[in-house]
Enzyme design. Sequence first.
Site, PDB file in Angstrom:
ATOM      1  N   SER A   1      -8.325  -2.983  -2.560  1.00  0.00           N
ATOM      2  CA  SER A   1      -9.111  -1.758  -2.448  1.00  0.00           C
ATOM      3  C   SER A   1     -10.198  -1.685  -3.513  1.00  0.00           C
ATOM      4  O   SER A   1     -11.343  -1.316  -3.230  1.00  0.00           O
ATOM      5  CB  SER A   1      -8.200  -0.536  -2.549  1.00  0.00           C
ATOM      6  OG  SER A   1      -7.376  -0.425  -1.404  1.00  0.00           O
TER       7      SER A   1
ATOM      8  N   ARG B   1       0.842  -1.196   0.000  1.00  0.00           N
ATOM      9  CA  ARG B   1       0.000   0.000   0.000  1.00  0.00           C
ATOM     10  C   ARG B   1       0.878   1.249   0.000  1.00  0.00           C
ATOM     11  O   ARG B   1       1.054   1.909   1.023  1.00  0.00           O
ATOM     12  CB  ARG B   1      -0.944  -0.034   1.198  1.00  0.00           C
ATOM     13  CG  ARG B   1      -2.080  -1.017   1.002  1.00  0.00           C
ATOM     14  CD  ARG B   1      -3.148  -0.879   2.053  1.00  0.00           C
ATOM     15  NE  ARG B   1      -4.428  -1.388   1.566  1.00  0.00           N
ATOM     16  CZ  ARG B   1      -5.542  -1.418   2.271  1.00  0.00           C
ATOM     17  NH1 ARG B   1      -5.549  -0.948   3.502  1.00  0.00           N
ATOM     18  NH2 ARG B   1      -6.650  -1.891   1.760  1.00  0.00           N
TER      19      ARG B   1
ATOM     20  N   TYR C   1      -3.525  -1.417   8.469  1.00  0.00           N
ATOM     21  CA  TYR C   1      -4.611  -2.305   8.853  1.00  0.00           C
ATOM     22  C   TYR C   1      -4.819  -2.254  10.372  1.00  0.00           C
ATOM     23  O   TYR C   1      -3.919  -1.920  11.123  1.00  0.00           O
ATOM     24  CB  TYR C   1      -4.299  -3.755   8.446  1.00  0.00           C
ATOM     25  CG  TYR C   1      -4.187  -3.971   6.958  1.00  0.00           C
ATOM     26  CD1 TYR C   1      -5.323  -4.168   6.181  1.00  0.00           C
ATOM     27  CD2 TYR C   1      -2.939  -3.989   6.322  1.00  0.00           C
ATOM     28  CE1 TYR C   1      -5.222  -4.383   4.819  1.00  0.00           C
ATOM     29  CE2 TYR C   1      -2.838  -4.205   4.962  1.00  0.00           C
ATOM     30  CZ  TYR C   1      -3.982  -4.402   4.209  1.00  0.00           C
ATOM     31  OH  TYR C   1      -3.881  -4.612   2.863  1.00  0.00           O
TER      32      TYR C   1
ATOM     33  N   ASP D   1      -3.922  -1.894  -6.684  1.00  0.00           N
ATOM     34  CA  ASP D   1      -4.423  -2.414  -5.416  1.00  0.00           C
ATOM     35  C   ASP D   1      -5.767  -3.120  -5.599  1.00  0.00           C
ATOM     36  O   ASP D   1      -6.832  -2.498  -5.545  1.00  0.00           O
ATOM     37  CB  ASP D   1      -4.540  -1.260  -4.415  1.00  0.00           C
ATOM     38  CG  ASP D   1      -4.903  -1.719  -3.009  1.00  0.00           C
ATOM     39  OD1 ASP D   1      -5.215  -2.910  -2.833  1.00  0.00           O
ATOM     40  OD2 ASP D   1      -4.865  -0.882  -2.095  1.00  0.00           O
TER      41      ASP D   1
ATOM     42  N   GLN E   1      -1.118   2.365  -5.950  1.00  0.00           N
ATOM     43  CA  GLN E   1      -2.552   2.502  -5.707  1.00  0.00           C
ATOM     44  C   GLN E   1      -3.386   1.980  -6.865  1.00  0.00           C
ATOM     45  O   GLN E   1      -4.433   1.359  -6.661  1.00  0.00           O
ATOM     46  CB  GLN E   1      -2.908   3.963  -5.429  1.00  0.00           C
ATOM     47  CG  GLN E   1      -2.514   4.425  -4.038  1.00  0.00           C
ATOM     48  CD  GLN E   1      -2.929   5.854  -3.768  1.00  0.00           C
ATOM     49  OE1 GLN E   1      -3.282   6.593  -4.678  1.00  0.00           O
ATOM     50  NE2 GLN E   1      -2.879   6.251  -2.521  1.00  0.00           N
TER      51      GLN E   1
END
Length: 378
Positions: free
Chosen positions: A132, A121, A227, A129, A126
């Site tokens: 996500s 991450r 997380y 990902d 991004q």
Amino acid sequence: MLIAVPAETQLLEKRVAATPETVGKFITAGCDVVIERGAGLAASYPDEMYGDKGAKFADDFAATCADADLVLKVRPLNEAEIGVVKQGATVASLAAPFGNPLLQQYADAGISYFCMEMVPRISRAQSMDVLSSQANIAGYKAVLLAMEHYQRFFPMLMTAAGTVQPAKVLVMGAGVAGLQSIATARRMGANVEVFDVRAAAKEQVESLGARFVEVEADEDAEDAGGYAKEMDDDYKRRQAELIANHAAKSDIVITTALIPGRPAPVLITEDMVKAMKPGSVIVDLAVEMGGNCPLSELDQVVVKHGVTLVGVANVPSLMATDASALYARNLLNFISPMLDKESGGLNINMEDEVIESSLLCQDGQFLKPQLLNQGEKS
């Protein structure tokens, strides 16, 4: 380089790892692409759309993947598929790294295997990902599932017959799925409260118009990867008391809490369910990892103590068209920087943080031995 896109065989999996859009971009980059016939049909991508982009077709997994240099999948290779993929080929897919019993077999077969769940991450990654992109869809669909089973209105309505009060929604976890659930429930007119162990989530929650509920704690409940981490027993006791109070007042609870490599934390106990109002709904997005509510049943909708529990495991597959589109773009963005125009193959540079973090095995060597131990525990 020959890229193969087989059909997914796991039950209830309707997604596909490449769309006509991404196939066209791979072909423009100089790759050949072969699609297993019907691979995209469940996601509303018929073969003709791939053919228009220049893809070729094969009739089954073996014919699709046996000669491929790169195999793109949604779900991990199963045992039968491992023996078909040629030695030296590369596979990129979700790999269920914390409980997949086949990890060592991937290495033994001489496959280079990219685990898309382990893409770091960081800002540069991004667009790659997959967690996500798929969680975003799950959070949105969770609210629609709740609306389907909730037998009242979501928004406040003022009618000649009287005023209908808005639904009260409690979202457990303000990660990607939780934030999308908040935004969707708010758009539908519900009053939304949100619980998250990470104090840093408060600003995001309030920016979406929801109320943040938190347990005071001396230590940060967020790990280095962003997380939630497991907390001590005193925190869990106070957390349970707070959640019980708010769940009892809620019409809908959406739970999204997961801890990587661990069973899902129990947030809604049976006693809490008993205290909820008749007709309430719980959507448990963590059901595949044991559930945030122990009464949830995998891939079932059940009614217990007057509360409807929705335990759909693969929620993104319920929106397979957009879920596939986003997942396929994640893969395209992940693979494209590795395409070597001179050799026509993949340049797997282990000095690249994205590659080093996500590559499970290469040249017969398993590179993340801690995952093998994790798989044995599970």
